[in-house]
Design an enzyme around this catalytic site. Sequence first.
Site, PDB file in Angstrom:
ATOM      1  N   ASP A  67      69.574  53.657  50.901  1.00  0.00           N
ATOM      2  CA  ASP A  67      70.376  52.737  51.707  1.00  0.00           C
ATOM      3  C   ASP A  67      69.550  52.046  52.779  1.00  0.00           C
ATOM      4  O   ASP A  67      68.410  52.430  53.054  1.00  0.00           O
ATOM      5  CB  ASP A  67      71.567  53.481  52.350  1.00  0.00           C
ATOM      6  CG  ASP A  67      71.203  54.882  52.852  1.00  0.00           C
ATOM      7  OD1 ASP A  67      70.004  55.147  53.097  1.00  0.00           O
ATOM      8  OD2 ASP A  67      72.113  55.704  52.997  1.00  0.00           O
ATOM      9  N   HIS A 138      79.588  62.044  53.606  1.00  0.00           N
ATOM     10  CA  HIS A 138      79.061  60.910  52.827  1.00  0.00           C
ATOM     11  C   HIS A 138      77.717  61.291  52.208  1.00  0.00           C
ATOM     12  O   HIS A 138      77.005  62.165  52.701  1.00  0.00           O
ATOM     13  CB  HIS A 138      78.963  59.629  53.669  1.00  0.00           C
ATOM     14  CG  HIS A 138      77.917  59.610  54.732  1.00  0.00           C
ATOM     15  ND1 HIS A 138      78.039  58.860  55.882  1.00  0.00           N
ATOM     16  CD2 HIS A 138      76.711  60.224  54.858  1.00  0.00           C
ATOM     17  CE1 HIS A 138      76.960  59.004  56.627  1.00  0.00           C
ATOM     18  NE2 HIS A 138      76.137  59.828  56.028  1.00  0.00           N
TER      19      HIS A 138
HETATM   20  C1  F6R Z   1      70.276  58.439  54.744  1.00  0.00           C
HETATM   21  C2  F6R Z   1      71.531  58.763  54.105  1.00  0.00           C
HETATM   22  C3  F6R Z   1      72.594  59.536  54.792  1.00  0.00           C
HETATM   23  C4  F6R Z   1      72.071  60.750  55.536  1.00  0.00           C
HETATM   24  C5  F6R Z   1      73.201  61.451  56.274  1.00  0.00           C
HETATM   25  C6  F6R Z   1      72.706  62.634  57.080  1.00  0.00           C
HETATM   26  O1  F6R Z   1      69.440  57.683  53.900  1.00  0.00           O
HETATM   27  O2  F6R Z   1      71.695  58.377  53.003  1.00  0.00           O
HETATM   28  O3  F6R Z   1      73.554  59.937  53.852  1.00  0.00           O
HETATM   29  O4  F6R Z   1      71.477  61.632  54.617  1.00  0.00           O
HETATM   30  O5  F6R Z   1      73.838  60.566  57.130  1.00  0.00           O
HETATM   31  O6  F6R Z   1      71.895  62.158  58.108  1.00  0.00           O
HETATM   32  P1  F6R Z   1      71.060  63.170  59.006  1.00  0.00           P
HETATM   33  O7  F6R Z   1      70.041  63.778  58.107  1.00  0.00           O
HETATM   34  O8  F6R Z   1      70.414  62.306  60.063  1.00  0.00           O
HETATM   35  O9  F6R Z   1      72.009  64.160  59.550  1.00  0.00           O
END
Ligand code: F6R
Length: 245
Positions: A67, A138
């Site tokens: 993304d 998500h």
């Molecule tokens: C990032 C992505 C998101 C993150 C998720 C968790 O490319 O696709 O789905 O994996 O928001 O983010 P963190 O690791 O910062 O808690």
Amino acid sequence: MKVIRAKDSCEAGAFAAELIAAQVKQKPVCVLGLATGSTPLDTYAQLIAAYRAGELDFSCVRSVNLDEYVGLGPDHDQSYAWFMWHNLFERINIDPHNTHIPDGITANPDAECQRYDALIASLGGVDLQLLGIGPNAHIGFNEPGDAFIPETHVVELTDSTISANARFFASVDQVPRQAITMGIRAILQARKVVLIATGTGKAKAVCDAFWGPVTPMVPASILQLHPDFTLVADDDALSLTPSSN
Ligand code: F6R
């Protein structure tokens, strides 16, 4: 679903890096699906260390990221293109031409989404998809909703995601409201999927996604249907699962 339990985020990162390293060694011309955010940083650090130790060669690897924020170009220090370059790509021997991230500053986001799906198809799909999970469960930026969206698409970020990601920006107002995200089809068609979850902030999402019903209101729950899905989670992220009580 296979669950690998780690004592903390560092160990979870090491376990996930081992899975990625095994993929790269087994098929040097592989397609890695990559994620950004805090979660994969330990994994990327381990991969960089393995590369520096001469144990891993990324010269033939292709990558597709999940993304990108709409409105942020690669020169913006909160873009995911910037994140990937500084946290992984510039520190390993991957060919920058073989790295792919949706274009957040395209004049035509819908065309960019179609281009991205065609690109993934032209690469033969993803061999190993690395994922984090949002506090709202998500994956990529596939937000909770009425239906799973198969294609790469432009998404309106939810308030939960905007406030979770505000920590990276000077203020919550600066968090982009939209992103381009790989859809559920490309994620599910990946030959292997590895999701890392660490910390108590992810415990409810992990419990709902992998110990609850499959529903688009909990996007990561679709991974229960994947034939080769590994959850790498630390004790904190597993603290609400039935086996932990
Ligand atoms: C990032 C992505 C998101 C993150 C998720 C968790 O490319 O696709 O789905 O994996 O928001 O983010 P963190 O690791 O910062 O808690």
